[in-house]
Scaffold this active site. Structure first.
Site, PDB file in Angstrom:
ATOM      1  CG  LEU A 214      39.657  37.607  35.039  1.00 18.74           C
ATOM      2  CD1 LEU A 214      40.965  38.094  34.417  1.00 18.74           C
ATOM      3  CD2 LEU A 214      38.627  38.721  35.026  1.00 18.74           C
ATOM      4  CB  CYS A 215      37.764  31.226  33.031  1.00 16.56           C
ATOM      5  SG  CYS A 215      37.656  30.477  34.668  1.00 16.56           S
TER       6      CYS A 215
END
Length: 453
Positions: A214-215
């Site tokens: 997700l980063c």
């Protein structure tokens, strides 16, 4: 000369398989015109999927002597389908784009193959009653989704019954022929529930779906797929809150595409297209027409062998690789004797006083099931349905009744439960068979197996 000019029978190739004996035939093969006519008149085949592989399957089965076919698909035709799904057109007055795939595919095959009757179903496979699938002799799969395969596999295995020695009852076996393609690679397999490995037995054959951190999606996207997944996994929930994303809803998919375009432009990333958006979000596998044709031919032949016994069936998994040269191989995988789907079922012991509501709650806590929002069916009777709302309301009074009474006060029997399962921390649709034994009923003593064991 007269013999050379005589018209050849349309079934001449089929007759070579069905009208004469051979060394590789099955034990129940009885050659003759009657067998060919029975296949034509009485055998019913369901083709699941009317995409690239499904179109080929429908055509091949119709040309192989099957006259009673059904096809089910929930999608509509898109421009990107036209390069490999040969039954669809976009020329002059033949504008198929936007129409249901199942309906157009059925119409085109019936136009080309005289005598065949194909019934199209424009719907989700989950929307059909289980009895719908029980009406067919064989289910042929032309899918590009692991989730859909798992569902149909669960349905077919749900019809399977075992005798007291845990031997499958032959009359309850619902064979499946499954095909799949990815570029120049493909597979064809025969699934005979209770005899050969089912889809769940060999789920490890399929690689896990690619997931992005997700980063990376939120801060440093590097390609078009990152932009699409950002719109799908992050932006959607930011804008729509608790509203669920439906990948089969065109408006939802168009929204993700538009947001992905904005994200890509912000970071100077090219390559975001609507078809790629669909592929990333729905995990669609790329397909090539020639591979579809080869795998479809293998599936159609196996279907014919199963219903006729004209040759031994595939044992039991064919792989094809045409990327560099040509390589095919048949592997005989072994069935998982403890499979929760095609096995005799999970043995559960209950008190006769347990209500249906308590039983459903127990399913969510059972370590082998972890099944939430479960619907319950006993034989042909639905004991409880989570959806649609009208059926849920109709069956709601059953929740407070003892399951023992709802099952006809039998000592032991089989129930089928359908809901959302949890496996490897991923949710998926699950249809599972349970062998319920009521403790304290006449003739039943305490057992070692209990709910949650």
């Amino acid at each position: 000369m007269a013999d050379l000019e005589a018209p050849q029978s349309k079934t001449r190739d089929l007759d070579k398989l069905l009208l004469r004996a051979g060394n590789l035939v099955g034990p129940d093969f009885y050659p003759g015109a009657e067998l060919r006519d029975d296949i034509r008149d009485y055998v019913r085949i369901l083709v699941v999927g009317a995409g690239g592989l499904g179109c080929e399957l429908l055509k091949d089965l119709a040309l192989s002597g099957f006259r009673n076919l059904d096809v089910i698909d929930m999608d509509r035709i898109e421009v990107t389908n036209l390069n490999r799904q040969f039954l669809f057109r976009q020329i002059l007055l033949l504008e198929d784009v936007g129409k249901p795939k199942a309906e157009v595919a059925a119409k085109r095959v019936m136009e080309r193959v005289s005598g065949v009757e194909i019934v199209p179903h424009f719907s989700r496979i989950e929307d059909k009653e289980l009895d719908f699938y029980n009406d067919f002799n064989i289910i042929a799969l032309g899918l590009d989704s692991i989730e859909a395969r798992r569902y149909i596999n669960g349905v077919a295995c749900g019809f399977l019954e075992y005798d007291e020695d845990d031997t499958p009852r032959r009359e309850t076996i619902k064979p499946m022929v499954d095909g799949g393609t990815e570029g120049f690679k493909g597979h064809a397999r025969v699934i005979v529930p209770g005899v050969t490995p089912c889809f769940e037995c060999t789920i490890w054959l399929f690689p896990p779906q690619v997931k992005f951190p997700l980063c990376t999606l939120a801060e440093t996207p590097r390609n078009a797929a990152h932009c699409i997944e950002y719109a799908h996994l992050i932006k959607w929930h930011e804008v729509h809150g608790g509203k669920s994303f439906d990948p089969d809803e065109p408006e939802h998919m168009k929204w993700v595409y538009d947001e992905a375009i904005k994200r890509a432009e912000l970071f100077g990333i090219p390559g975001v297209t609507y078809s790629l958006t669909q592929g990333v979000v729905k995990n669609i596998i790329p397909a090539i027409a020639s591979t579809n044709a080869i795998i479809s031919a293998a599936c159609a032949l196996e279907t014919l062998k199963i219903v006729s016994g004209c040759s031994k069936t595939l044992a039991n998994y064919l792989t094809y690789n045409g990327g560099e040269g040509l390589h095919t191989k048949v592997t005989e995988f072994v069935r998982d004797q403890d499979c929760l789907v095609c096995g005799p079922g999970i043995l559960i012991e209950l008190d006769t006083s347990i209500t249906l509501q308590k039983f459903i709650d127990m399913l969510e806590e059972h370590p082998k099931l972890l099944l939430s929002k479960a619907s319950v069916k006993h034989g042909k009777d639905s004991l409880y349905m989570q959806a649609p709302p009208v059926l849920e309301e109709m069956h709601r009074p059953n929740l407070s009744k003892p399951l023992y009474d709802l099952m006809g006060r039998v000592q032991k029997d089989t129930v089928h439960v359908f809901g959302t399962g949890l496996k490897n921390e991923e949710k998926h649709s699950s249809l599972t068979k349970l062998r319920v034994v009521f403790k304290g009923a006449d003739g039943v003593t305490d057992m070692d197996t209990a709910i949650g064991a």
